[in-house]
Design an enzyme around this catalytic site. Structure first.
Site, short mmCIF file in Angstrom:
data_model
loop_
_atom_site.label_atom_id
_atom_site.label_comp_id
_atom_site.label_asym_id
_atom_site.label_seq_id
_atom_site.Cartn_x
_atom_site.Cartn_y
_atom_site.Cartn_z
N GLY A 55 -12.09 30.96 34.78
CA GLY A 55 -11.42 29.79 35.55
C GLY A 55 -9.97 30.23 36.23
O GLY A 55 -9.40 31.32 35.52
N GLN A 60 -0.91 28.76 38.07
CA GLN A 60 -1.22 30.41 37.78
C GLN A 60 -0.84 31.37 38.78
O GLN A 60 -0.54 32.34 38.63
CB GLN A 60 -2.35 30.75 37.09
N CYS A 100 -6.27 33.64 27.91
CA CYS A 100 -5.77 33.16 29.39
C CYS A 100 -5.29 34.45 29.95
O CYS A 100 -4.47 35.16 29.48
CB CYS A 100 -4.54 32.14 28.97
N LEU A 101 -5.60 34.25 31.42
CA LEU A 101 -4.87 35.53 32.35
C LEU A 101 -3.49 35.46 32.55
O LEU A 101 -3.04 36.57 32.86
CB LEU A 101 -5.44 35.06 33.66
N HIS A 142 -8.79 23.42 29.84
CA HIS A 142 -7.87 24.62 29.62
C HIS A 142 -7.21 24.43 30.98
O HIS A 142 -5.96 24.70 31.22
CB HIS A 142 -8.61 26.06 29.59
N GLU A 143 -7.84 24.58 32.19
CA GLU A 143 -7.23 24.59 33.56
C GLU A 143 -6.54 23.22 33.72
O GLU A 143 -5.41 23.52 34.56
CB GLU A 143 -8.49 24.62 34.51
N HIS A 146 -3.04 23.84 32.28
CA HIS A 146 -2.04 24.45 33.44
C HIS A 146 -1.60 23.49 34.35
O HIS A 146 -0.37 23.78 34.72
CB HIS A 146 -3.05 25.37 34.05
#
Ligand code: GNR
Ligand code: NI
Length: 176
Positions: A55, A60, A100-101, A142-143, A146
């Site tokens: 995702g 991000q 997480c990226l 999670h997204e 963000h």
């Protein structure tokens, strides 16, 4: 034969503790969902697959419009775009080890809803509703965090978050 133009680029991903990750994304006017937007969405998928990740929220990549891309499949054949997502209902609990990226090489357990129903627009502005559970439900939550400027490490204790901050700055020093 007609020439086919393939134009893609990988986008830089912001990393914690970059303050831009704390930005609350703004709603998108459906009139913004044009070909340029969809080309940008394609770049986000390529960036996500290359990372690799399942995702990617616009926040991000320093784009503070309210949308995200997700593909939890192994074959990379289940692309989903969520514009202006809203959760209509949540049910149950699950604990998942998240990464997480934007917080590279850190993993931690987070408790989230087991099942959710989410509504959003697709990249063409068509509304849809989706019932999700398991990993897809985790990823959507999670997204959406963000898009509100929230990271999975915010659910951990301040002590643990501080340890992660130090570990990441040490990693960056040795990489520099
Ligand atoms: O690639 C990702 N994997 C992942 C694993 C467990 C829970 C959430 C995620 S999302 C993450 C990509 C990412 O950082 N998205 O914002
Ligand atoms: Ni993330």
């Amino acid at each position: 034969m007609a020439p086919i133009l393939v134009r893609m680029s990988l986008l830089p991903i912001l990393e914690y503790p970059d303050p831009r990750l704390r930005t609350v994304a703004r709603e998108i006017d459906p009139a913004e969902l044009d070909d340029a937007f969809r080309a940008h969405v394609d770049d986000m998928f390529e960036t996500m697959y290359a990372a690799p990740g399942i995702g990617l929220a616009a926040s991000q990549i320093d784009d503070h419009r309210r949308f995200m891309v997700i593909d939890v499949s192994e074959a990379h054949d289940q692309r989903r775009v969520f514009v202006n997502p809203r959760i209509l209902s949540r049910e149950g609990e699950q604990v998942c080890q998240e990464g997480c990226l934007s917080v590279p090489s850190i993993q931690a357990d987070v408790t989230r809803a087991e099942k959710i129903v989410v509504t959003a627009l697709d990249a063409h502005g068509a509304p849809f509703e989706l019932a999700a559970e398991g990993l897809l439900a985790v990823c959507i939550q999670h997204e959406m965090d963000h898009l509100l400027g929230k990271l999975f490490i915010d659910y951990l204790s301040p002590l643990k978050r501080d340890m992660i901050k130090r570990k990441l700055s040490k990693q960056r020093r040795s990489a520099a």
